[in-house]
Design a protein around this motif. Structure first.
Motif, PDB file in Angstrom:
ATOM      1  N   PHE A  20       0.833  -1.204   0.000  1.00 18.93           N
ATOM      2  CA  PHE A  20       0.000   0.000   0.000  1.00 18.93           C
ATOM      3  C   PHE A  20       0.866   1.251   0.000  1.00 18.93           C
ATOM      4  N   VAL A  21       1.848   1.315   0.907  1.00 18.76           N
ATOM      5  CA  VAL A  21       2.670   2.527   0.982  1.00 18.76           C
ATOM      6  C   VAL A  21       3.641   2.610  -0.200  1.00 18.76           C
ATOM      7  N   PHE A  22       4.051   1.458  -0.740  1.00 15.79           N
ATOM      8  CA  PHE A  22       4.929   1.471  -1.919  1.00 15.79           C
ATOM      9  C   PHE A  22       4.199   2.072  -3.116  1.00 15.79           C
ATOM     10  N   LEU A  23       2.955   1.660  -3.334  1.00 13.25           N
ATOM     11  CA  LEU A  23       2.179   2.174  -4.465  1.00 13.25           C
ATOM     12  C   LEU A  23       1.800   3.637  -4.267  1.00 13.25           C
ATOM     13  N   THR A  24       1.321   3.972  -3.073  1.00 10.55           N
ATOM     14  CA  THR A  24       0.897   5.356  -2.844  1.00 10.55           C
ATOM     15  C   THR A  24       2.091   6.300  -2.747  1.00 10.55           C
ATOM     16  N   GLY A  25       3.184   5.841  -2.137  1.00  7.49           N
ATOM     17  CA  GLY A  25       4.376   6.691  -2.041  1.00  7.49           C
ATOM     18  C   GLY A  25       4.980   6.968  -3.407  1.00  7.49           C
ATOM     19  N   GLY A  26       5.085   5.941  -4.239  1.00 13.94           N
ATOM     20  CA  GLY A  26       5.581   6.150  -5.593  1.00 13.94           C
ATOM     21  C   GLY A  26       4.649   7.035  -6.394  1.00 13.94           C
ATOM     22  N   GLY A  27       3.340   6.845  -6.202  1.00 14.50           N
ATOM     23  CA  GLY A  27       2.369   7.698  -6.879  1.00 14.50           C
ATOM     24  C   GLY A  27       2.472   9.145  -6.425  1.00 14.50           C
ATOM     25  N   ALA A  28       2.687   9.355  -5.131  1.00 12.35           N
ATOM     26  CA  ALA A  28       2.831  10.714  -4.610  1.00 12.35           C
ATOM     27  C   ALA A  28       4.052  11.403  -5.215  1.00 12.35           C
ATOM     28  N   GLN A  29       5.130  10.656  -5.380  1.00 13.37           N
ATOM     29  CA  GLN A  29       6.329  11.222  -6.002  1.00 13.37           C
ATOM     30  C   GLN A  29       6.027  11.659  -7.438  1.00 13.37           C
ATOM     31  N   LEU A  30       5.307  10.829  -8.183  1.00  9.90           N
ATOM     32  CA  LEU A  30       4.956  11.192  -9.558  1.00  9.90           C
ATOM     33  C   LEU A  30       4.027  12.404  -9.589  1.00  9.90           C
ATOM     34  N   TYR A  31       3.109  12.488  -8.629  1.00 11.85           N
ATOM     35  CA  TYR A  31       2.187  13.624  -8.559  1.00 11.85           C
ATOM     36  C   TYR A  31       2.967  14.931  -8.469  1.00 11.85           C
ATOM     37  N   MET A  32       4.104  14.891  -7.794  1.00 12.62           N
ATOM     38  CA  MET A  32       4.908  16.100  -7.591  1.00 12.62           C
ATOM     39  C   MET A  32       6.002  16.271  -8.653  1.00 12.62           C
ATOM     40  N   THR A  33       5.912  15.502  -9.721  1.00 12.71           N
ATOM     41  CA  THR A  33       6.932  15.540 -10.761  1.00 12.71           C
ATOM     42  C   THR A  33       6.397  16.234 -12.008  1.00 12.71           C
ATOM     43  N   GLU A  34       7.167  17.184 -12.523  1.00 11.10           N
ATOM     44  CA  GLU A  34       6.840  17.842 -13.784  1.00 11.10           C
ATOM     45  C   GLU A  34       7.052  16.838 -14.900  1.00 11.10           C
ATOM     46  N   ALA A  35       5.994  16.562 -15.688  1.00 12.40           N
ATOM     47  CA  ALA A  35       6.054  15.451 -16.631  1.00 12.40           C
ATOM     48  C   ALA A  35       6.635  15.820 -17.985  1.00 12.40           C
ATOM     49  N   LEU A  36       6.416  17.044 -18.454  1.00 15.83           N
ATOM     50  CA  LEU A  36       6.815  17.410 -19.804  1.00 15.83           C
ATOM     51  C   LEU A  36       8.320  17.623 -19.915  1.00 15.83           C
ATOM     52  N   TRP A  37       8.826  17.439 -21.121  1.00  9.41           N
ATOM     53  CA  TRP A  37      10.227  17.624 -21.449  1.00  9.41           C
ATOM     54  C   TRP A  37      11.115  16.750 -20.572  1.00  9.41           C
ATOM     55  N   PHE A  38      11.649  17.287 -19.492  1.00  7.47           N
ATOM     56  CA  PHE A  38      12.548  16.520 -18.643  1.00  7.47           C
ATOM     57  C   PHE A  38      11.910  16.394 -17.252  1.00  7.47           C
ATOM     58  N   PRO A  39      11.651  15.161 -16.786  1.00  4.55           N
ATOM     59  CA  PRO A  39      10.965  14.979 -15.500  1.00  4.55           C
ATOM     60  C   PRO A  39      11.721  15.667 -14.367  1.00  4.55           C
ATOM     61  N   THR A  40      11.008  16.502 -13.625  1.00  7.71           N
ATOM     62  CA  THR A  40      11.623  17.279 -12.549  1.00  7.71           C
ATOM     63  C   THR A  40      10.730  17.256 -11.321  1.00  7.71           C
ATOM     64  N   LEU A  41      11.266  16.806 -10.210  1.00  8.36           N
ATOM     65  CA  LEU A  41      10.525  16.753  -8.954  1.00  8.36           C
ATOM     66  C   LEU A  41      10.412  18.150  -8.355  1.00  8.36           C
ATOM     67  N   HIS A  42       9.219  18.480  -7.858  1.00  9.13           N
ATOM     68  CA  HIS A  42       9.042  19.750  -7.152  1.00  9.13           C
ATOM     69  C   HIS A  42       9.625  19.614  -5.745  1.00  9.13           C
ATOM     70  N   LEU A  43      10.770  20.208  -5.516  1.00 12.07           N
ATOM     71  CA  LEU A  43      11.382  20.102  -4.190  1.00 12.07           C
ATOM     72  C   LEU A  43      10.611  20.910  -3.156  1.00 12.07           C
ATOM     73  N   ARG A  44       9.914  21.947  -3.627  1.00 14.04           N
ATOM     74  CA  ARG A  44       9.050  22.721  -2.741  1.00 14.04           C
ATOM     75  C   ARG A  44       7.599  22.497  -3.172  1.00 14.04           C
ATOM     76  N   PRO A  45       6.785  21.916  -2.317  1.00 11.61           N
ATOM     77  CA  PRO A  45       5.377  21.683  -2.692  1.00 11.61           C
ATOM     78  C   PRO A  45       4.721  22.981  -3.146  1.00 11.61           C
TER      79      PRO A  45
END
Length: 686
Positions: A73-98
């Motif tokens: 459960f936490v593996f799926l939701t945690g990985g999903g949460a990381q993707l939610y905070m990731t800029e998808a276009l061009w080059f994937p970039t994690l939002h370090l500041r929510p």
């Protein structure tokens, strides 16, 4: 971890699965505005991930594996949460500041994953686990594994372009922490009871069917059965031309030519054609003849899975062949390519077919026939993507000549097959450009860019005029830029190939570090990967912004094969005393594949592929409804002109509409004279 009696919790597990159904229903049916809050497609995706995690938890609890269920459960939701905070276009970039309250909620989800991981590992005697890992894997090699994983966790190119090296290091550190967190959950998972009982083997038809269905779903709902790249529009035009029994079509009326002008479309010597390599349009034409062009790539993806399975079965056995098929069928990279009208899935299927033919035994005459067919397949790759064909053809020819059972006679049969298709390509070139050695594509780019601008190699004059912003760092092409491009493509591979939150190249690194001794076919696959990477480093920009590192696409099977070999190495080094330990490891691999197939692929579809490139289906849908029948439509307001221009029949005849981009100076009277009997109308898209 102490053994505890297995106590299936049927009631709680059933309740979790009911909750999963309710959450999924909410994701699909809730209105876009809810209590004053906008429900974006990304939010619906997040709810679907929660539904999947709840269903997994419920299933595990019903099977008496509650701890596994919590970790999953936490593996799926945690990985999903990381993707939610990731800029998808061009080059994937994690939002370090929510950036908003919803992203702060994702931070809380990741914190929950960390808390569960710490708690579960604390119950497993972590000192013993780390000691066992060092003993079986070696401390130095573990360090190399993490260094490689972390180093390829972030695409370098975007930070070099911005000059933001501090931000690059910060993102590397954040990605490293998240990789360690997700890996810690998997380690804890290896110490608890699996919900899967016994070994289950399925026919390779099952993953092949999954590949077909998943890519069809992406084509329908993410790509919406329209092109999302100018190259695709050119492929469609030339495929329709071939399907109509022609190589080129008569030039459109002069009054319409300005409105039809777009990238790769050429009017020359009274003829009109798309300056695309003919190999893929020739295959796609079959789809247009049958009326099912969007089925071609998904079917080729299914065939590729079956061929990959049988090649791996012949070289390393059925167990690892099963892994190759499963990873191919769940690879977001392969599925996305199969959902488009790009040529990469065709070239993969042709390469695998050639290898399948070359690796089969039989009588001397039958073997020579198969080698000739293998050569035809490689020649077809040359006709679709020349450099890919040359690289794979050279490596394949070397295997046929000098590999097991190799001989000049075998290599001659293979080469003869190649020359059949290459001869057709040369004739095609001559028919269009007047020179057998000049492709329509190179002639087009030499004319519209500069002679030799699209060449391979290093030089100050190589590259598109004016550059291409971030994807082309500096004028020309140099070894330094090539090195940066390679690292950027490798980071894209780490992200997109399998979509795993612990890194898609994890098992490739495991192979390189821990698989001993190497087989001859292992070395061959390493050679293929090295040849593809080295050859494409000579190209002037790194195309990873649409379909991942698509220039490396023919390395996909070798990399997934090596991943299966890496998994085998880990499985052997952690082989337990009973079947249960092997089942736990296999279940973890299965969960990673589920994450890539369901969580990552759907996120890519929602956040990147849908509406990518400014292409949208509005004009297609209005034309299908009959709004533009028998009209000449001068359109404006469309983000990407190709959204309408790709709909044009190459002959501009019949009752089908003719779409023209509004250039501001189109003469409506001249158009009416050029298309007698048709009404000229203007349409502004909303």
């Amino acid at each position: 971890m102490k053994a505890v009696p297995v106590q299936p919790n049927l009631r709680t597990g059933f309740a979790a699965m009911i909750c999963a159904g309710v959450v999924l229903w909410a994701a699909l049916t809730l209105p876009s505005q809810l209590a004053g809050l906008a429900l974006e497609p990304l939010d619906r995706w997040a709810l679907s991930v929660l539904a999947l995690a709840l269903a997994t938890l419920g299933y595990a609890m019903r099977c008496g594996a509650a701890r596994f269920g919590v970790l999953a459960f936490v593996f799926l939701t945690g990985g999903g949460a990381q993707l939610y905070m990731t800029e998808a276009l061009w080059f994937p970039t994690l939002h370090l500041r929510p950036q908003n309250g919803r992203e702060w909620l994702m931070v809380a989800v990741i914190a929950l994953e960390a808390a569960v991981a710490i708690r579960m590992l604390g119950q497993c005697d972590p000192k013993r686990l780390f000691g066992e890992a060092r003993r079986r894997l070696g401390g130095v090699r573990i360090g190399i594994y993490f260094a490689a994983s972390f180093g390829l966790g972030v695409p370098l190119l975007i930070y070099v372009w911005r000059g933001a090296y501090g931000a690059y290091l910060a993102h590397v550190a954040a990605m490293a922490a998240l990789m360690v967190l997700h890996l810690a959950v998997l380690v804890a998972m290896s110490q608890v009871r699996s919900p899967i009982r016994g070994v289950h083997r399925v026919s390779p038809i099952v993953p092949a069917t999954f590949a077909v269905v998943a890519s069809l779903l992406l084509a329908q709902f993410a790509f919406e059965n329209i092109p999302h790249d100018e190259d695709e529009a050119a492929f469609i035009f030339q495929a329709r031309t071939f399907a109509g029994g022609a190589v080129t079509v008569p030039a459109p009326p002069e009054a319409a030519q300005a409105g039809l002008e777009t990238y790769l479309f050429e009017v020359r010597d009274g003829r009109w054609y798309a300056a695309a390599m003919p190999g893929w349009p020739a295959a796609l034409a079959i789809g247009f003849v049958s009326g099912l062009p969007w089925l071609v790539n998904p079917l080729l993806a299914g065939v590729s899975v079956l061929l990959a399975y049988d090649i791996a079965r012949r070289k390393v056995g059925q167990d690892q062949a099963d892994l190759v098929a499963a990873m191919m069928a769940s690879s977001p990279w392969l599925l996305a390519a199969a959902g488009t009208l790009m040529p990469h899935t065709l070239t993969l299927a042709l390469m695998l077919f050639a290898w399948w033919m070359a690796l089969r035994g039989g009588s001397d005459r039958a073997e020579l026939r198969r080698l000739a067919l293998a050569g035809i397949a490689i020649g077809w790759i040359v006709a679709a993507r020349p450099l890919d064909g040359l690289v794979i053809g050279a490596v394949t020819g070397l295997w046929i000549l000098a590999g097991p059972g190799g001989s000049m006679r075998r290599a001659t049969a293979f080469g003869a097959g190649c020359l059949v298709v290459v001869g057709l390509l040369l004739a095609y070139n001559a028919a269009i450009t007047g020179s057998a050695m000049t492709t329509p594509l190179s002639a087009y780019l030499d004319q519209h860019w500069a002679p030799g601008a699209d060449a391979y190699g290093f030089g100050a004059d190589i590259g598109a005029p004016g550059g291409r912003e971030v994807i082309d760092l500096w004028p020309g092409h140099s070894p330094t830029e090539a090195a940066i491009n390679v690292l950027t493509m490798a980071a894209s591979l780490q992200f997109d190939m399998l979509g795993w939150s612990v890194g898609s190249l994890s098992l490739v690194f495991a192979f390189l570090l821990w698989q001993r001794p190497l087989r001859l076919f292992d070395v061959a696959m390493i050679t293929v990967v090295g040849a593809v990477v080295a050859a494409l480093a000579l190209y002037w920009f790194a195309d990873s912004y649409y379909l991942g590192p698509r220039y490396w696409f023919l390395a996909s099977f070798p990399l997934l094969y090596l991943s299966a070999r890496g998994y085998d190495a880990l499985r052997n080094r952690f082989r337990g005393k009973d079947e249960e330990s092997a089942i736990r490891i296999d279940t973890i691999l299965g969960l990673c594949c589920v994450f890539g197939l369901t969580v990552f692929t759907s996120w890519r579809g929602v956040e990147k592929y849908h509406g990518y490139g400014g292409f949208d289906p509005q004009m297609r849908d209005l034309a299908a409804a009959g709004l533009f029948d028998d009209k000449v439509v001068i359109f404006d307001g469309v983000t990407q002109a190709g959204s309408a221009l790709f709909l044009n029949d190459p002959w501009l005849g019949g009752s089908a509409p003719v779409f023209l981009r509004d250039t501001g100076d189109l003469d409506t009277e001249a158009l009416a004279a050029a298309f007698p009997g048709r009404k000229v109308v203007r349409f502004v898209a909303e």
